[in-house]
Design a protein around this motif. Structure first.
Motif, PDB file in Angstrom:
ATOM      1  N   GLY A   1       0.825  -1.211   0.000  1.00 38.06           N
ATOM      2  CA  GLY A   1       0.000   0.000   0.000  1.00 38.06           C
ATOM      3  C   GLY A   1       0.854   1.253   0.000  1.00 38.06           C
ATOM      4  O   GLY A   1       0.600   2.202  -0.754  1.00 38.06           O
ATOM      5  N   LEU A   2       1.889   1.264   0.829  1.00 39.16           N
ATOM      6  CA  LEU A   2       2.815   2.393   0.849  1.00 39.16           C
ATOM      7  C   LEU A   2       3.474   2.570  -0.516  1.00 39.16           C
ATOM      8  O   LEU A   2       3.619   3.698  -1.009  1.00 39.16           O
ATOM      9  CB  LEU A   2       3.867   2.185   1.940  1.00 39.16           C
ATOM     10  CG  LEU A   2       4.836   3.325   2.187  1.00 39.16           C
ATOM     11  CD1 LEU A   2       4.088   4.591   2.628  1.00 39.16           C
ATOM     12  CD2 LEU A   2       5.861   2.916   3.245  1.00 39.16           C
ATOM     13  N   GLY A   3       3.835   1.468  -1.153  1.00 41.59           N
ATOM     14  CA  GLY A   3       4.396   1.535  -2.502  1.00 41.59           C
ATOM     15  C   GLY A   3       3.422   2.154  -3.490  1.00 41.59           C
ATOM     16  O   GLY A   3       3.815   2.929  -4.372  1.00 41.59           O
ATOM     17  N   ARG A   4       2.167   1.832  -3.347  1.00 42.06           N
ATOM     18  CA  ARG A   4       1.147   2.416  -4.238  1.00 42.06           C
ATOM     19  C   ARG A   4       1.070   3.928  -4.050  1.00 42.06           C
ATOM     20  O   ARG A   4       0.881   4.663  -5.016  1.00 42.06           O
ATOM     21  CB  ARG A   4      -0.203   1.760  -3.980  1.00 42.06           C
ATOM     22  CG  ARG A   4      -0.220   0.301  -4.416  1.00 42.06           C
ATOM     23  CD  ARG A   4      -1.468  -0.428  -3.985  1.00 42.06           C
ATOM     24  NE  ARG A   4      -2.655   0.243  -4.482  1.00 42.06           N
ATOM     25  CZ  ARG A   4      -3.823   0.234  -3.846  1.00 42.06           C
ATOM     26  NH1 ARG A   4      -3.955  -0.410  -2.698  1.00 42.06           N
ATOM     27  NH2 ARG A   4      -4.855   0.859  -4.356  1.00 42.06           N
TER      28      ARG A   4
ATOM     29  N   GLN B   1      10.684   4.256  -8.726  1.00 37.87           N
ATOM     30  CA  GLN B   1      11.779   3.352  -8.375  1.00 37.87           C
ATOM     31  C   GLN B   1      11.634   2.821  -6.954  1.00 37.87           C
ATOM     32  O   GLN B   1      11.784   1.619  -6.719  1.00 37.87           O
ATOM     33  CB  GLN B   1      13.125   4.045  -8.552  1.00 37.87           C
ATOM     34  CG  GLN B   1      14.298   3.109  -8.341  1.00 37.87           C
ATOM     35  CD  GLN B   1      15.624   3.768  -8.686  1.00 37.87           C
ATOM     36  OE1 GLN B   1      15.686   4.861  -9.199  1.00 37.87           O
ATOM     37  NE2 GLN B   1      16.703   3.061  -8.383  1.00 37.87           N
ATOM     38  N   GLU B   2      11.315   3.698  -6.005  1.00 38.51           N
ATOM     39  CA  GLU B   2      11.140   3.277  -4.624  1.00 38.51           C
ATOM     40  C   GLU B   2       9.956   2.312  -4.495  1.00 38.51           C
ATOM     41  O   GLU B   2      10.023   1.318  -3.780  1.00 38.51           O
ATOM     42  CB  GLU B   2      10.921   4.486  -3.705  1.00 38.51           C
ATOM     43  CG  GLU B   2      12.117   5.425  -3.620  1.00 38.51           C
ATOM     44  CD  GLU B   2      12.112   6.514  -4.709  1.00 38.51           C
ATOM     45  OE1 GLU B   2      11.417   6.373  -5.740  1.00 38.51           O
ATOM     46  OE2 GLU B   2      12.826   7.503  -4.519  1.00 38.51           O
ATOM     47  N   ALA B   3       8.878   2.620  -5.198  1.00 39.65           N
ATOM     48  CA  ALA B   3       7.700   1.750  -5.175  1.00 39.65           C
ATOM     49  C   ALA B   3       8.037   0.376  -5.749  1.00 39.65           C
ATOM     50  O   ALA B   3       7.677  -0.659  -5.166  1.00 39.65           O
ATOM     51  CB  ALA B   3       6.560   2.387  -5.955  1.00 39.65           C
TER      52      ALA B   3
ATOM     53  N   ALA C   1       1.815   6.969  -6.799  1.00 39.39           N
ATOM     54  CA  ALA C   1       0.879   8.080  -7.009  1.00 39.39           C
ATOM     55  C   ALA C   1       1.578   9.434  -6.996  1.00 39.39           C
ATOM     56  O   ALA C   1       1.084  10.380  -7.617  1.00 39.39           O
ATOM     57  CB  ALA C   1      -0.228   8.052  -5.948  1.00 39.39           C
ATOM     58  N   VAL C   2       2.718   9.533  -6.315  1.00 40.53           N
ATOM     59  CA  VAL C   2       3.436  10.807  -6.264  1.00 40.53           C
ATOM     60  C   VAL C   2       4.712  10.777  -7.107  1.00 40.53           C
ATOM     61  O   VAL C   2       5.562  11.648  -6.983  1.00 40.53           O
ATOM     62  CB  VAL C   2       3.751  11.240  -4.809  1.00 40.53           C
ATOM     63  CG1 VAL C   2       2.466  11.483  -4.035  1.00 40.53           C
ATOM     64  CG2 VAL C   2       4.660  10.245  -4.103  1.00 40.53           C
TER      65      VAL C   2
END
Length: 186
Positions: free
Chosen positions: A68-71, A80-82, A75-76
Motif C-alpha cells: 500500500g505504501l508503494g502504491r 523506483q522506490e515503489a 501516485a506521487v
C-alpha cells in the motif's frame, strides 16, 4: 458496508465506515490497510500514506501495508522506490500476490519489461485472489496491454475479451478494448 457504499458511489459515507472499521477491527493492521486502500481509491494519497505507516508501526514489514505504501509512492511519482517494495514482496520467499500485480502494472504503465510484466500477471492470475486485491478483470486488462505492446495483437484482443467478460472492469478498459479489437482485425 463500506465496500457496498463504494460500489454505489457514496464515497464520503464509505470513508466514515472505513474509519470506524479501522478503529474497531480486531486486527488493527488489516483495518488500517483497508482504510489506506479506501483513501487511495479516492485519491487522498497523504491520508492513505498515513494509514499504511500506522499499520507498519504496529507490524513492521507487513506486506499489505508495505505494498500500500508503494502504491502511494507511485501516485506521487516515486516509481523506483515503489518498484523496490513491490519487487521485494513479489519475488521473495513468501510472495504477496498483489505485489506481482502492482510491479507488472508499473512496468506496463512506464512501457518497459513487458515480458516480465506478463509473467508476473500470469503468476498473479494463477493463484487465489482476495476480494480486496485487484480483480481478475483488471489483471487481464494489464496483461492484454503488455501483450499489445509486444505486437501480439490477436492474443491481446483475446485476453482483453476475457477481461471484458469478467465483473469489476472500468471505462478505460472499454476504451483500450476498442483499440485492441481494431488492431487485431487490422
Amino acid at each position: 458496508l463500506a465496500d457496498s457504499l463504494v460500489r454505489e458511489e457514496f464515497f464520503r459515507e464509505a470513508l466514515d465506515y472505513y474509519r470506524l472499521a479501522a478503529e474497531r477491527d480486531p486486527d488493527p493492521v488489516a483495518g488500517l490497510v483497508r482504510l489506506g486502500d479506501a483513501y487511495l481509491k479516492q485519491d487522498f494519497v497523504t491520508l492513505a500514506r498515513e494509514s499504511y505507516l500506522q499499520a507498519l508501526d504496529l507490524a513492521p514489514g507487513d506486506p499489505a501495508a508495505e505494498v500500500g505504501l508503494g502504491r502511494t509512492m507511485l501516485a506521487v511519482g516515486q516509481r523506483q522506490e515503489a518498484e523496490e517494495i513491490f519487487n521485494r514482496h513479489a519475488l521473495g520467499g513468501d510472495p504477496y500476490p498483489p505485489a506481482r500485480y502492482y510491479l507488472a502494472r508499473s512496468f506496463v504503465t512506464t512501457e518497459r519489461n513487458f515480458d516480465q510484466a506478463e509473467q508476473l500477471l500470469r503468476d498473479y492470475l494463477a493463484g487465489h485472489l482476495n476480494f480486496h486485491w485487484p480483480s481478475r478483470a483488471v489483471a487481464n486488462w494489464q496483461l492484454a496491454l503488455a501483450q499489445e505492446k509486444t505486437g501480439r495483437y490477436d492474443q491481446a484482443w483475446q485476453t482483453m475479451s476475457l477481461a471484458m467478460s469478467l465483473p469489476l472492469g472500468n471505462d478505460q478498459m472499454k476504451s483500450d478494448a476498442q483499440r485492441m479489437e481494431f488492431m487485431a482485425k487490422d
